[in-house]
Design a protein around this motif. Structure first.
Motif, mmCIF file in Angstrom:
data_model
loop_
_atom_site.group_PDB
_atom_site.id
_atom_site.type_symbol
_atom_site.label_atom_id
_atom_site.label_comp_id
_atom_site.label_asym_id
_atom_site.label_seq_id
_atom_site.Cartn_x
_atom_site.Cartn_y
_atom_site.Cartn_z
ATOM 1 N N GLU A 64 -0.067 -13.345 -16.085
ATOM 2 C CA GLU A 64 0.863 -12.270 -15.726
ATOM 3 C C GLU A 64 0.402 -11.541 -14.469
ATOM 4 N N VAL A 65 1.363 -11.053 -13.698
ATOM 5 C CA VAL A 65 1.041 -10.238 -12.527
ATOM 6 C C VAL A 65 1.313 -8.779 -12.864
ATOM 7 N N LEU A 66 0.270 -7.997 -13.025
ATOM 8 C CA LEU A 66 0.445 -6.563 -13.275
ATOM 9 C C LEU A 66 0.352 -5.790 -11.964
ATOM 10 N N GLU A 67 -0.665 -6.075 -11.178
ATOM 11 C CA GLU A 67 -0.849 -5.414 -9.880
ATOM 12 C C GLU A 67 -0.993 -6.481 -8.804
ATOM 13 N N PRO A 68 0.065 -6.709 -8.027
ATOM 14 C CA PRO A 68 -0.018 -7.765 -7.021
ATOM 15 C C PRO A 68 -0.984 -7.410 -5.886
ATOM 16 N N ASP A 69 -1.579 -8.450 -5.307
ATOM 17 C CA ASP A 69 -2.366 -8.298 -4.084
ATOM 18 C C ASP A 69 -1.442 -8.250 -2.871
ATOM 19 N N ILE A 70 -0.318 -8.955 -3.008
ATOM 20 C CA ILE A 70 0.624 -9.115 -1.899
ATOM 21 C C ILE A 70 2.021 -8.820 -2.435
ATOM 22 N N LEU A 71 2.730 -7.938 -1.735
ATOM 23 C CA LEU A 71 4.081 -7.577 -2.169
ATOM 24 C C LEU A 71 5.037 -7.712 -1.004
ATOM 25 N N GLY A 90 -3.928 -3.450 -0.970
ATOM 26 C CA GLY A 90 -3.038 -4.612 -0.976
ATOM 27 C C GLY A 90 -2.241 -4.720 0.322
ATOM 28 N N LEU A 91 -1.536 -5.840 0.442
ATOM 29 C CA LEU A 91 -0.708 -6.090 1.627
ATOM 30 C C LEU A 91 0.760 -5.922 1.263
ATOM 31 N N LEU A 92 1.446 -5.056 1.999
ATOM 32 C CA LEU A 92 2.887 -4.847 1.807
ATOM 33 C C LEU A 92 3.623 -5.417 3.009
ATOM 34 N N PRO A 106 -2.342 5.448 1.807
ATOM 35 C CA PRO A 106 -3.126 5.132 3.001
ATOM 36 C C PRO A 106 -4.004 3.877 2.859
ATOM 37 N N ASP A 107 -4.271 3.442 1.628
ATOM 38 C CA ASP A 107 -5.107 2.235 1.459
ATOM 39 C C ASP A 107 -4.337 0.947 1.742
ATOM 40 N N ILE A 108 -3.008 1.045 1.797
ATOM 41 C CA ILE A 108 -2.167 -0.153 1.900
ATOM 42 C C ILE A 108 -2.028 -0.610 3.355
#
Lengths: 181, 181
Positions: A64-71, A90-92, A106-108
């Protein structure tokens, strides 16, 4: 290494197809471990549509994907829904003309590009999904752009192969532009 | 009510496509809650290929299939792998010419039909997947055969529509034969 990816947007933007192409490229062409999931129903209604793809070098124990690394978000509604779960640093990737991503954490790392406008420029709004995949591939290394090119024919009708390959090439170029910026 | 389904067989038998068609029929055509997943890699290599589909009337909270209610097996290897997890009193649908299901647990309902032979009879071995979906629909009610018919065009190249619709009709007939036996 495992990367969890959510491809999201509105119904009709081809995100489920994009997930299938990405899964085929990583899983069949490159032989990686891949789990790909899509939901229809409550989650998919009300305009939002999404596909999740997990790509890993080793066996995927938790599918399952709960918190994606890449969105990837191609619509505002998808952004509003999935952005809160994006992993720390992560990368948006968003369509700059369709998504307003003000006040993002700011971390994104945010990459905003004109996928749909570019797709319209080559005459087919519908290939914005494939274009975005090309950019995602270049920026993340989750799959090689050549593997996406190889996977396209098995997922698209033959008449759409040339436009999809063109869209993919534009997406790769957009991604390289970000890298060199 | 929730029904967990595993469609399994060998690579090249079109089980991932079958899962996509079933998900589209239940989720898009009928508007049910559906989660559809496929894996590539370790799980998919060595000949076995599978797609899981969860169909529910209400929100699907746990999107994994651990013990299916319904198991379709089009290859012996798939049978050997997935059969041990079939739920108590579950439904097993197999290709009678490709799967040897001796000594199956007594609680299981087994339906053995000549999908691949029938598909070869209508000239396309590859449509055994669609045929099996038609039978599965009749035997389980998880989706209406008409919904499968409606979902086919969005998932297949146009040249394959007539043969797929024919295969679906044969599968429905085989299923009705089982029901009336």
């Amino acid at each position: 290494m495992r990367q969890d990816i959510i491809l999201s947007g509105a119904g009709g933007q081809g995100l489920i197809l994009a997930g299938a192409i990405l899964a085929e490229a990583a899983g069949v062409v490159e032989g990686k471990e891949v789990v790909q999931t899509q939901a229809y129903g409550i989650q998919a209604r009300g305009g939002a549509s999404q596909s999740t793809v997990i790509v890993s070098d080793s066996r995927i124990k938790f599918p399952e994907v709960l918190e994606p690394d890449i969105l990837l978000c191609l619509s505002q509604e998808a952004y509003n829904r999935y952005m809160p779960n994006l992993k720390q640093r992560g990368l948006l990737i968003i369509d700059q003309d369709l998504v307003n991503a003000e006040n993002v954490r700011p971390d994104i790392r945010v990459v905003a590009l004109p996928f749909t406008a570019e797709a319209e420029r080559i005459n087919r709004r519908i290939v914005a999904n494939v274009m975005a995949l090309g950019t995602l591939a270049v920026l993340t290394g989750v799959v090689k752009p050549e593997s996406l090119a190889q996977a396209l024919p098995s997922r698209l009708p033959e008449r759409n192969w040339p436009i999809a390959q063109e869209a993919l090439a534009v997406g790769v170029k957009l991604g390289k532009g970000v890298l060199s910026a």
